[in-house]
Scaffold this motif. Sequence first.
Motif, PDB file in Angstrom:
ATOM      1  N   LEU A 102       0.850  -1.186   0.000  1.00 30.66           N
ATOM      2  CA  LEU A 102       0.000   0.000   0.000  1.00 30.66           C
ATOM      3  C   LEU A 102       0.887   1.238   0.000  1.00 30.66           C
ATOM      4  N   ASP A 103       0.646   2.139  -0.945  1.00 28.59           N
ATOM      5  CA  ASP A 103       1.298   3.451  -0.985  1.00 28.59           C
ATOM      6  C   ASP A 103       0.254   4.528  -0.707  1.00 28.59           C
ATOM      7  N   GLU A 104       0.537   5.389   0.243  1.00 34.44           N
ATOM      8  CA  GLU A 104      -0.322   6.536   0.519  1.00 34.44           C
ATOM      9  C   GLU A 104       0.529   7.795   0.434  1.00 34.44           C
ATOM     10  N   ASP A 105       0.080   8.742  -0.371  1.00 33.71           N
ATOM     11  CA  ASP A 105       0.827   9.980  -0.595  1.00 33.71           C
ATOM     12  C   ASP A 105      -0.101  11.169  -0.360  1.00 33.71           C
ATOM     13  N   GLU A 106       0.421  12.170   0.315  1.00 36.47           N
ATOM     14  CA  GLU A 106      -0.324  13.412   0.513  1.00 36.47           C
ATOM     15  C   GLU A 106       0.654  14.578   0.495  1.00 36.47           C
ATOM     16  N   TYR A 107       0.486  15.476  -0.483  1.00 35.74           N
ATOM     17  CA  TYR A 107       1.366  16.623  -0.639  1.00 35.74           C
ATOM     18  C   TYR A 107       0.527  17.903  -0.579  1.00 35.74           C
ATOM     19  N   VAL A 108       1.006  18.872   0.161  1.00 30.78           N
ATOM     20  CA  VAL A 108       0.361  20.186   0.213  1.00 30.78           C
ATOM     21  C   VAL A 108       1.241  21.175  -0.544  1.00 30.78           C
ATOM     22  N   PHE A 109       0.669  21.793  -1.594  1.00 27.87           N
ATOM     23  CA  PHE A 109       1.392  22.768  -2.407  1.00 27.87           C
ATOM     24  C   PHE A 109       1.046  24.174  -1.914  1.00 27.87           C
ATOM     25  N   HIS A 110       2.073  24.972  -1.693  1.00 29.01           N
ATOM     26  CA  HIS A 110       1.903  26.385  -1.356  1.00 29.01           C
ATOM     27  C   HIS A 110       2.370  27.192  -2.561  1.00 29.01           C
ATOM     28  N   LEU A 111       1.437  27.859  -3.220  1.00 24.43           N
ATOM     29  CA  LEU A 111       1.748  28.579  -4.449  1.00 24.43           C
ATOM     30  C   LEU A 111       2.261  29.980  -4.141  1.00 24.43           C
ATOM     31  N   GLU A 112       3.309  30.347  -4.856  1.00 24.86           N
ATOM     32  CA  GLU A 112       3.851  31.697  -4.702  1.00 24.86           C
ATOM     33  C   GLU A 112       2.807  32.721  -5.179  1.00 24.86           C
ATOM     34  N   ASP A 113       2.818  33.889  -4.561  1.00 24.31           N
ATOM     35  CA  ASP A 113       1.897  34.954  -4.964  1.00 24.31           C
ATOM     36  C   ASP A 113       1.997  35.180  -6.472  1.00 24.31           C
ATOM     37  N   GLY A 114       0.859  35.288  -7.104  1.00 21.54           N
ATOM     38  CA  GLY A 114       0.824  35.492  -8.547  1.00 21.54           C
ATOM     39  C   GLY A 114       0.439  34.242  -9.294  1.00 21.54           C
ATOM     40  N   LEU A 115       0.560  33.059  -8.658  1.00 23.84           N
ATOM     41  CA  LEU A 115       0.142  31.810  -9.293  1.00 23.84           C
ATOM     42  C   LEU A 115      -1.320  31.524  -8.962  1.00 23.84           C
ATOM     43  N   LYS A 116      -2.056  31.116  -9.999  1.00 25.90           N
ATOM     44  CA  LYS A 116      -3.476  30.874  -9.835  1.00 25.90           C
ATOM     45  C   LYS A 116      -3.850  29.593 -10.589  1.00 25.90           C
ATOM     46  N   VAL A 117      -4.769  28.834 -10.015  1.00 26.42           N
ATOM     47  CA  VAL A 117      -5.192  27.585 -10.637  1.00 26.42           C
ATOM     48  C   VAL A 117      -6.072  27.868 -11.852  1.00 26.42           C
ATOM     49  N   GLU A 118      -5.704  27.226 -12.982  1.00 31.20           N
ATOM     50  CA  GLU A 118      -6.560  27.290 -14.161  1.00 31.20           C
ATOM     51  C   GLU A 118      -7.310  25.975 -14.369  1.00 31.20           C
ATOM     52  N   ALA A 119      -6.617  24.824 -14.175  1.00 33.96           N
ATOM     53  CA  ALA A 119      -7.257  23.528 -14.390  1.00 33.96           C
ATOM     54  C   ALA A 119      -6.612  22.465 -13.509  1.00 33.96           C
ATOM     55  N   LEU A 120      -7.459  21.598 -12.951  1.00 31.17           N
ATOM     56  CA  LEU A 120      -6.993  20.484 -12.132  1.00 31.17           C
ATOM     57  C   LEU A 120      -7.587  19.188 -12.664  1.00 31.17           C
ATOM     58  N   GLN A 121      -6.841  18.109 -12.514  1.00 35.29           N
ATOM     59  CA  GLN A 121      -7.340  16.784 -12.877  1.00 35.29           C
ATOM     60  C   GLN A 121      -8.528  16.428 -11.979  1.00 35.29           C
ATOM     61  N   ALA A 122      -9.592  15.917 -12.576  1.00 35.90           N
ATOM     62  CA  ALA A 122     -10.740  15.466 -11.790  1.00 35.90           C
ATOM     63  C   ALA A 122     -10.341  14.250 -10.951  1.00 35.90           C
ATOM     64  N   PRO A 123     -11.010  14.008  -9.839  1.00 34.94           N
ATOM     65  CA  PRO A 123     -10.676  12.838  -9.003  1.00 34.94           C
ATOM     66  C   PRO A 123     -10.793  11.542  -9.804  1.00 34.94           C
ATOM     67  N   ILE A 124      -9.909  10.604  -9.484  1.00 34.19           N
ATOM     68  CA  ILE A 124      -9.848   9.325 -10.192  1.00 34.19           C
ATOM     69  C   ILE A 124     -10.012   8.192  -9.181  1.00 34.19           C
ATOM     70  N   LYS A 125     -10.763   7.167  -9.576  1.00 36.99           N
ATOM     71  CA  LYS A 125     -10.876   5.953  -8.768  1.00 36.99           C
ATOM     72  C   LYS A 125     -10.897   4.745  -9.693  1.00 36.99           C
ATOM     73  N   LEU A 126      -9.914   3.882  -9.544  1.00 35.31           N
ATOM     74  CA  LEU A 126      -9.826   2.650 -10.326  1.00 35.31           C
ATOM     75  C   LEU A 126      -9.966   1.473  -9.364  1.00 35.31           C
ATOM     76  N   GLU A 127     -10.886   0.569  -9.660  1.00 34.26           N
ATOM     77  CA  GLU A 127     -11.081  -0.617  -8.829  1.00 34.26           C
ATOM     78  C   GLU A 127     -10.954  -1.860  -9.701  1.00 34.26           C
ATOM     79  N   THR A 128     -10.032  -2.755  -9.340  1.00 38.40           N
ATOM     80  CA  THR A 128      -9.818  -3.984 -10.091  1.00 38.40           C
ATOM     81  C   THR A 128      -9.673  -5.138  -9.107  1.00 38.40           C
ATOM     82  N   LYS A 129      -9.626  -6.353  -9.635  1.00 39.87           N
ATOM     83  CA  LYS A 129      -9.405  -7.522  -8.782  1.00 39.87           C
ATOM     84  C   LYS A 129      -7.991  -7.541  -8.213  1.00 39.87           C
ATOM     85  N   PHE A 130      -7.102  -6.774  -8.841  1.00 41.22           N
ATOM     86  CA  PHE A 130      -5.701  -6.760  -8.405  1.00 41.22           C
ATOM     87  C   PHE A 130      -5.444  -5.722  -7.317  1.00 41.22           C
TER      88      PHE A 130
END
Length: 617
Positions: free
Chosen positions: A533-561
């Motif tokens: 099991l890998d669990e990753d959590e990163y918090v990004f702090h954007l420098e002043d002047g940077l603004k979000v234009e687009a983010l990847q939608a949440p993803i969920k993949l479920e398989t037998k593996f």
Amino acid sequence: MNLSAQTDFSSNILEKATIGKNANALVKTNDIKIYIQAYNKMLVKSHRTVTIYNDSGDYKGQAYEYYDETTKIKSLEATIYNAKGEKIKRFKEKDFNDVAAVDGISIYNDNRIKYLKYAAVNYPYTIDYISEVEHKMTAFIPTWSPLEEHYTGVLKSSYQIFNETDVSLTVKEEHLEEYGITKVGDYHYVAENLLAIKPEALSPEFYTYAPRVKVAMQTFDMMGVKGINTNWEDFGKWMYDNLLIDTRALPESVKNEIIELTKDATTTIEKAKIVYNYLQNKTRYISVQVGIGGWKPMLAEDVDRLSYGDCKGLSNYTKALLDVVGVPSYYAVIYGGKNIRNFDSEFSATEGNHAVLTIPDGDDYIWLECTSQKAPFGHVANFTDDRDALVITPDGGKIVHTRVYDATESLLKTTADINLNSNGGFTSEVVIKSYGSQYRGDEGLENELEKDQKLRFKDIWDNVNDLVVESFQFTNNKNDVVFTEQVKVSANTYASKTGTRLLVVPNVFNKLTHIPPRYAKRTMPLEIDRGFLDEDEYVFHLEDGLKVEALQAPIKLETKFGTYTMSIEDLNNGTLRYKRRLQIDKGIYPKEDYEAYRDFWINISKYDNSKMVLLNQ
């Protein structure tokens, strides 16, 4: 034994194509005859002709014999032929190299080996090899594996035992029908035209599907010690009574020292942990392959005096120490290694390549790796986990399965604070905690040179081209079996710039890069031998002047593996949170599932490489 006049020593393309295009060697004949003349005497005659197609198959010539005081080489010869079948050179026994059979880790080994040293100039070439070896020990009757290994085809292989005694033999036949192998008579087998097998990623171990015949004498001899082997219970009883029981005496001073160290311990496990720590601080591992068949451990008092031993000696020494303070424990024989290999519960014989110690704990067992100075108490992941072992008790042998680390126990948890600037660079503080089969505390990382430690982080995070490792700290908590890495890193050009936009892959520190290979026609089942099991959590702090234009939608993949989830959330105030969870579960699946498994990894890789778009205002 005379050379077969019918053997064709020439080589041709048709021959290789017939036996399989994947072959780097072709066994034209391998004739093994075993004459069991008494419970303590055995003669083995071999005639093997093998064609080597390229340098990757050179080692498959197998023109060698081991010998020692119980094994005598009566005859030995080899002849080399070129591709046309013309004789190049003949080697008699005196032409074979004769050296100590050192393994690189043994301080002493009473085995020697005579081997043919031949440097090929042209390929293909053929080695015709004949030997006759007399054994004064019958504990190790050669196993017949006609399909020897990957990339090796077989025209003909035969195996025959002549039992000239009244001692019964136990025989175990494995996968003979699948390969069309003929049983000619009692203890007589013939295999013909076996195609070379190419290894496939994530397939079961070769020995689990290759044809094999195993034989054991129910009354045998190991260097003058008579043994009884009708089942694992009897074999274990023989080991206890003949190899172990008289080896555990300790000096009184050592007994008093251990009693004093454990006087305040209130439980058997607490005492055992103190003893294990004592072992790790006092001794080191050095292989000693002498004694009764290499199976009898050094005396515990000798291990104590010398402060070293092999797996047998150190496990036996640890048991002696535990006996002093009343902690029950058992010596156990096992197959050690990264690849999982089990004892055959249906066939008792002299199996195993390693010794460990186990402590009963209610209905369970705690397993101790006594050769390691780094392993936490009871931690056996990746070397002796999830396999059957032979536990030696005073009442006899018992097959017991070692600890299995499930996926959620084998956790790699990565958290990070990432300060991203408008030029696409970042500084970050990363914390990695590893557990179970992903635990990194027994890899000796703390003892490496600083430059090697930094290079290791650069290798792990090679997706960041100009990564600078500024500082790091390791904490190895052996009690909880968790290894913590705290790392400060920076990079000047991580993100891609396109005009006023930054394209940023948010998975900075655990991106999947390996995709299982594709096969036009998969032939083997898919085996995932260990989950994680890998669990990753990163918090990004954007420098002043940077603004979000687009983010990847949440993803969920479920398989037998297993499962994969990924999300990135805008927390406002210039802060983003990236979360990822990948769980892969242990299991064996039919070959038809391999492509779906590969697709799962392709999708993981795709989403691990997905980008967020930031505007630089």
